[in-house]
Design a protein around this motif. Structure first.
Motif, PDB file in Angstrom:
ATOM      1  N   ARG A 276       0.855  -1.093   0.414  1.00  0.00           N
ATOM      2  CA  ARG A 276      -0.215   0.121   0.331  1.00  0.00           C
ATOM      3  C   ARG A 276       1.101   1.441   0.287  1.00  0.00           C
ATOM      4  O   ARG A 276       0.299   2.249  -0.955  1.00  0.00           O
ATOM      5  N   LEU A 277       1.747   1.126   0.814  1.00  0.00           N
ATOM      6  CA  LEU A 277       2.348   2.502   0.827  1.00  0.00           C
ATOM      7  C   LEU A 277       3.019   2.326  -0.865  1.00  0.00           C
ATOM      8  O   LEU A 277       4.308   3.654  -1.306  1.00  0.00           O
ATOM      9  N   SER A 278       3.533   1.611  -1.402  1.00  0.00           N
ATOM     10  CA  SER A 278       4.200   2.001  -2.461  1.00  0.00           C
ATOM     11  C   SER A 278       3.343   2.537  -3.521  1.00  0.00           C
ATOM     12  O   SER A 278       4.023   2.433  -4.221  1.00  0.00           O
ATOM     13  N   TYR A 279       2.020   2.108  -3.745  1.00  0.00           N
ATOM     14  CA  TYR A 279       0.840   2.397  -5.070  1.00  0.00           C
ATOM     15  C   TYR A 279       0.213   3.578  -4.481  1.00  0.00           C
ATOM     16  O   TYR A 279       0.589   4.648  -4.786  1.00  0.00           O
ATOM     17  N   PHE A 280       0.625   4.075  -2.597  1.00  0.00           N
ATOM     18  CA  PHE A 280       0.754   4.921  -2.288  1.00  0.00           C
ATOM     19  C   PHE A 280       1.459   6.678  -3.465  1.00  0.00           C
ATOM     20  O   PHE A 280       1.341   7.706  -3.175  1.00  0.00           O
ATOM     21  N   THR A 281       3.085   5.863  -2.857  1.00  0.00           N
ATOM     22  CA  THR A 281       3.932   6.381  -3.621  1.00  0.00           C
ATOM     23  C   THR A 281       4.170   7.004  -5.413  1.00  0.00           C
ATOM     24  O   THR A 281       4.529   7.628  -5.499  1.00  0.00           O
ATOM     25  N   ALA A 282       3.201   5.769  -5.150  1.00  0.00           N
ATOM     26  CA  ALA A 282       2.784   5.841  -6.891  1.00  0.00           C
ATOM     27  C   ALA A 282       1.821   6.863  -7.384  1.00  0.00           C
ATOM     28  O   ALA A 282       1.694   7.965  -8.758  1.00  0.00           O
ATOM     29  N   PHE A 283       0.745   6.673  -6.573  1.00  0.00           N
ATOM     30  CA  PHE A 283      -0.300   7.955  -6.642  1.00  0.00           C
ATOM     31  C   PHE A 283       0.103   8.784  -6.424  1.00  0.00           C
ATOM     32  O   PHE A 283      -0.406  10.209  -7.473  1.00  0.00           O
ATOM     33  N   ALA A 284       0.137   9.492  -5.101  1.00  0.00           N
ATOM     34  CA  ALA A 284      -0.176  10.785  -4.751  1.00  0.00           C
ATOM     35  C   ALA A 284       1.180  11.865  -5.573  1.00  0.00           C
ATOM     36  O   ALA A 284       0.934  12.967  -5.594  1.00  0.00           O
ATOM     37  N   PRO A 285       2.041  11.053  -5.703  1.00  0.00           N
ATOM     38  CA  PRO A 285       3.098  12.585  -6.946  1.00  0.00           C
ATOM     39  C   PRO A 285       2.738  12.933  -7.181  1.00  0.00           C
ATOM     40  O   PRO A 285       3.190  14.570  -8.078  1.00  0.00           O
ATOM     41  N   LEU A 286       1.736  12.302  -8.027  1.00  0.00           N
ATOM     42  CA  LEU A 286       0.784  12.912  -9.627  1.00  0.00           C
ATOM     43  C   LEU A 286       0.070  14.404  -9.694  1.00  0.00           C
ATOM     44  O   LEU A 286       0.102  15.171  -9.827  1.00  0.00           O
ATOM     45  N   PRO A 287      -0.543  14.080  -8.367  1.00  0.00           N
ATOM     46  CA  PRO A 287      -1.809  15.741  -8.152  1.00  0.00           C
ATOM     47  C   PRO A 287      -0.722  16.379  -7.678  1.00  0.00           C
ATOM     48  O   PRO A 287      -0.759  17.423  -8.129  1.00  0.00           O
ATOM     49  N   LEU A 288       0.513  16.419  -6.436  1.00  0.00           N
ATOM     50  CA  LEU A 288       1.045  17.046  -6.303  1.00  0.00           C
ATOM     51  C   LEU A 288       2.269  17.885  -6.897  1.00  0.00           C
ATOM     52  O   LEU A 288       2.278  19.285  -7.041  1.00  0.00           O
ATOM     53  N   CYS A 289       2.374  17.288  -8.924  1.00  0.00           N
ATOM     54  CA  CYS A 289       2.662  18.138  -9.191  1.00  0.00           C
ATOM     55  C   CYS A 289       2.610  19.163 -10.127  1.00  0.00           C
ATOM     56  O   CYS A 289       2.570  20.043 -10.314  1.00  0.00           O
ATOM     57  N   ILE A 290       0.709  18.108 -10.032  1.00  0.00           N
ATOM     58  CA  ILE A 290       0.003  19.269 -10.880  1.00  0.00           C
ATOM     59  C   ILE A 290      -0.621  20.525 -10.240  1.00  0.00           C
ATOM     60  O   ILE A 290      -0.189  21.622 -10.884  1.00  0.00           O
ATOM     61  N   LEU A 291      -0.262  20.501  -8.908  1.00  0.00           N
ATOM     62  CA  LEU A 291      -0.578  21.542  -7.877  1.00  0.00           C
ATOM     63  C   LEU A 291       0.630  22.085  -7.287  1.00  0.00           C
ATOM     64  O   LEU A 291       0.430  23.464  -7.645  1.00  0.00           O
ATOM     65  N   PHE A 292       1.617  21.974  -7.850  1.00  0.00           N
ATOM     66  CA  PHE A 292       3.065  22.654  -7.840  1.00  0.00           C
ATOM     67  C   PHE A 292       3.255  23.027  -8.317  1.00  0.00           C
ATOM     68  O   PHE A 292       2.955  24.537  -9.140  1.00  0.00           O
ATOM     69  N   PHE A 293       2.520  22.431 -10.168  1.00  0.00           N
ATOM     70  CA  PHE A 293       2.999  23.720 -11.849  1.00  0.00           C
ATOM     71  C   PHE A 293       2.357  24.520 -11.801  1.00  0.00           C
ATOM     72  O   PHE A 293       2.291  25.671 -12.203  1.00  0.00           O
ATOM     73  N   GLY A 294       0.690  24.340 -10.896  1.00  0.00           N
ATOM     74  CA  GLY A 294      -0.555  25.206 -10.971  1.00  0.00           C
ATOM     75  C   GLY A 294      -0.080  26.884 -10.042  1.00  0.00           C
ATOM     76  O   GLY A 294      -0.199  27.624 -10.736  1.00  0.00           O
TER      77      GLY A 294
END
Length: 628
Positions: A276-294
């Protein structure tokens, strides 16, 4: 001519694009600079001619024997076997279960060379429980493989194990037996081939990879901490918080993928929590990247675009609470979301920012494209659709470095602007302080002049009668309170009317000024003081001075006045003084001298006045001391 800053930005952009091209999928798979290792065929891998010392380790890839739905023991006859090509992932009911689940036994016979270094096997990820035997000797395991899900337990083991020692007369043939079961993951099987080679070489390679992983972890955590401190300094910059969170999640991902160092650091960590940690670290960076870019480019990636881009990933994150078989299949949703959401966000949002020449947009676009390509290569490689070098972590290092550099530059620019404004404000304050100090000085000087006019005689510069009355009273009070002597000199010009009549009133004024100058340079500075009592009469107040000493001071004044005639219009005007001296000797205190300072001061003036008249009566131009 291109500005240096513009040239530097374009050079950095060109370097990043070159790195992306150099590590892109077509060039990701590098041919090793050593002989191509043999592959297994028919469950046999002939390594009798392989030199492990010179040619290195051999991946145990190729055709293995496989017994689906059975967990065999060493030497157990199981009838005809299927052939499976390792690396292998189960699909559907290939292992006796459904949807890639089940159990089975892999078997491979090895023909080894005589002599050579001690051999070991490096074990990669096996999904999701296994036991490894070499010639019937158990050498490694993870979890407990079983045919039934209720009897099995999953585990993670990615280490180097030593093969049993083989004596000089022993057979060159070695049998490997791997019992595998999977009841948790979307696919079971030997996902990656075991690596056979010199044990020390394998351990050194494993240590090197682990140190690189820990180094990446340290870099990512340091970047997260650095950027988070920037956020604490300027909490309006939400992009710093998003990027710090992104770097922290990526740092954690380094420990829950690859060699799964987190499982080695915490051996008791449940397998389900690790996945679950492995999949969390696969899912979480993507929205964080979008929020960062925005947050960095709000005009190009507005709030609505951010919400629409983040919503699918947030919905996908709800599957973290689902059973592992369902959670692990969510990867098939992550791939298209990455292609359909992240890439358009990068291309459209960052591309638009680059076209508009936003600061930092070029390097950010290049690093993002590079990371996206590295992610696609990693996905294809993990799905056994292609073989490639691991370019994801280098892509992440480059991405984190570029973003941290951009944020640091933005923060430095903000600090520079703040310092510039602070300097301007300080300069304005300094100017204001100077104006205030100058105006204060002017006011103090004006006050001093006004005060001087209020207490000084404008003709002679001596204190006036108003000051005399107030200050003589205070001198009398101090003398009585502390038992100190106090003396008074009453000075009067002899035949001053005759001077005015003979030389004019202007000459008389000059005589007064001449005496005042003589008196001011003769008496003690800041102790004795001179006051004009009225007309041609002056008083010298001498605190702390006995009457006898005051008489000597009076004699000096008289003699200097006689010796230094005044001058008016080129003429010398001689003059003389009659001086009366009265004093208070050491007084034991108010009880002995009385407490009425005003009466005492008036008495002192009256006594000095009488002594002055006595001097005139005795012939003028002399000093008389009043009786005690």
């Amino acid at each position: 001519m291109m500005a240096p800053a513009s040239r530097a930005r374009r050079s950095l952009l060109a370097a990043l694009l070159w790195a992306a091209a150099a590590l892109a999928p077509p060039l990701a798979a590098q041919a090793p600079a050593r002989p191509s290792p043999p592959r297994a065929a028919g469950g046999l891998l002939d390594l009798s001619a392989w030199d492990f010392s010179r040619s290195g380790a051999v991946p145990l890839a190729g055709e293995w024997e496989f017994y689906p739905g059975r967990l065999l023991g060493s030497g157990e006859e199981a009838g005809p076997a299927e052939s499976r090509i390792v690396p292998d992932r189960w699909r559907a009911g290939e292992a006796g279960g459904t949807e890639g689940r089940g159990a089975g036994t892999y078997r491979l016979r090895l023909l080894l060379p005589q002599g050579g270094p001690g051999l070991g096997i490096r074990i990669p990820t096996v999904s999701t429980a296994f036991e490894l035997e070499a010639d019937g000797i158990a050498i490694a395991s993870a979890g407990k493989p079983a045919l039934l899900a209720s009897e099995a337990s999953a585990g993670c083991f990615t280490e180097v194990c030593r093969l049993p020692e083989r004596g000089p007369g022993s057979s060159r043939e070695l049998e490997l037996l791997v019992r595998v079961s999977n009841h948790e993951y979307r696919q079971g099987g030997l996902w990656a081939p075991f690596l056979l080679g010199a044990e020390e070489e394998l351990r050194a390679g494993k240590r090197g990879e682990d140190w690189l992983t820990l180094a990446f972890f340290g870099v990512a955590v340091s970047a997260a901490a650095f950027v988070y401190l920037l956020f604490r300094r300027r909490q309006r910059e939400r992009g710093n918080l998003y990027f710090a969170s992104f770097a922290l999640v990526i740092a954690l991902r380094a420990l829950v993928t690859g060699n799964y160092l987190l499982a080695a650091i915490f051996p008791g960590l449940p397998f389900g929590a690790l996945i679950r940690l492995s999949y969390f670290t696969a899912f979480a960076p993507l929205p964080l990247c979008i929020l960062f870019f925005g947050s960095v480019f709000p005009e190009e990636i507005g709030p609505r675009a951010r919400l629409l881009a983040c919503a699918p990933f947030c919905a996908l994150g709800l599957l973290l609470a689902a059973p592992l078989p369902l959670l692990t299949r969510s990867i098939y949703l992550l791939y298209p979301l990455l292609l359909l959401v992240m890439l358009p966000t990068i291309v459209l949002g960052l591309g638009r920012a680059y076209r508009r020449k936003r600061p930092g947009s070029g390097p950010m676009l290049a690093a993002s494209v590079f990371l996206a390509l590295a992610g696609i290569v990693d996905m294809l490689s993990s799905s056994i659709l292609m073989r490639s070098a691991n370019v994801l972590f280098p892509g992440l290092v480059l991405f984190i470095f570029v973003q941290a550099s951009i944020l640091a530059r933005r923060f430095a620019a903000a600090i520079d602007a703040e310092e510039r404004l602070s300097a301007q404000l300080a300069a304005a304050n300094d100017g204001l302080d100077r104006q205030v100090k100058e105006r204060t000085r002017e006011l103090e000087e004006a006050y001093a002049r006004i005060k001087g006019l209020s207490i000084k005689d404008p003709l002679t510069g001596a204190f006036n009668r108003r000051y005399l009355d107030a200050e003589l009273l205070r001198e009398a009070e101090r003398a009585i309170r502390y038992g100190l002597p106090l003396s008074l000199l009453f000075c009067d010009f002899d035949r001053f009317k005759a001077i005015n009549d003979e030389h004019g009133h202007g000459a008389g004024d000059e005589v007064l000024r001449s005496f005042a100058r003589i008196a001011l340079r003769t008496i003690r500075a800041n102790v004795d003081w001179l006051a004009r009592y009225g007309g041609e009469e002056f008083l010298v107040v001498a605190p702390g001075t006995r009457a006898s000493d005051a008489a000597r001071l009076a004699e000096r004044l008289r003699s200097q006045a006689e010796a230094e005639p005044a001058r008016a219009e080129g003429a010398s005007i001689p003059y003389t003084l009659s001086i009366g001296v009265a004093g208070l000797e050491l007084c034991p205190g108010p009880e002995a001298c009385g407490s009425d300072a005003a009466a005492f001061a008036a008495s002192l003036v009256a006594r000095a006045d009488e002594a002055m008249y006595a001097a005139k009566a005795a012939g003028r131009n002399r000093v008389e001391l009043a009786p005690r």
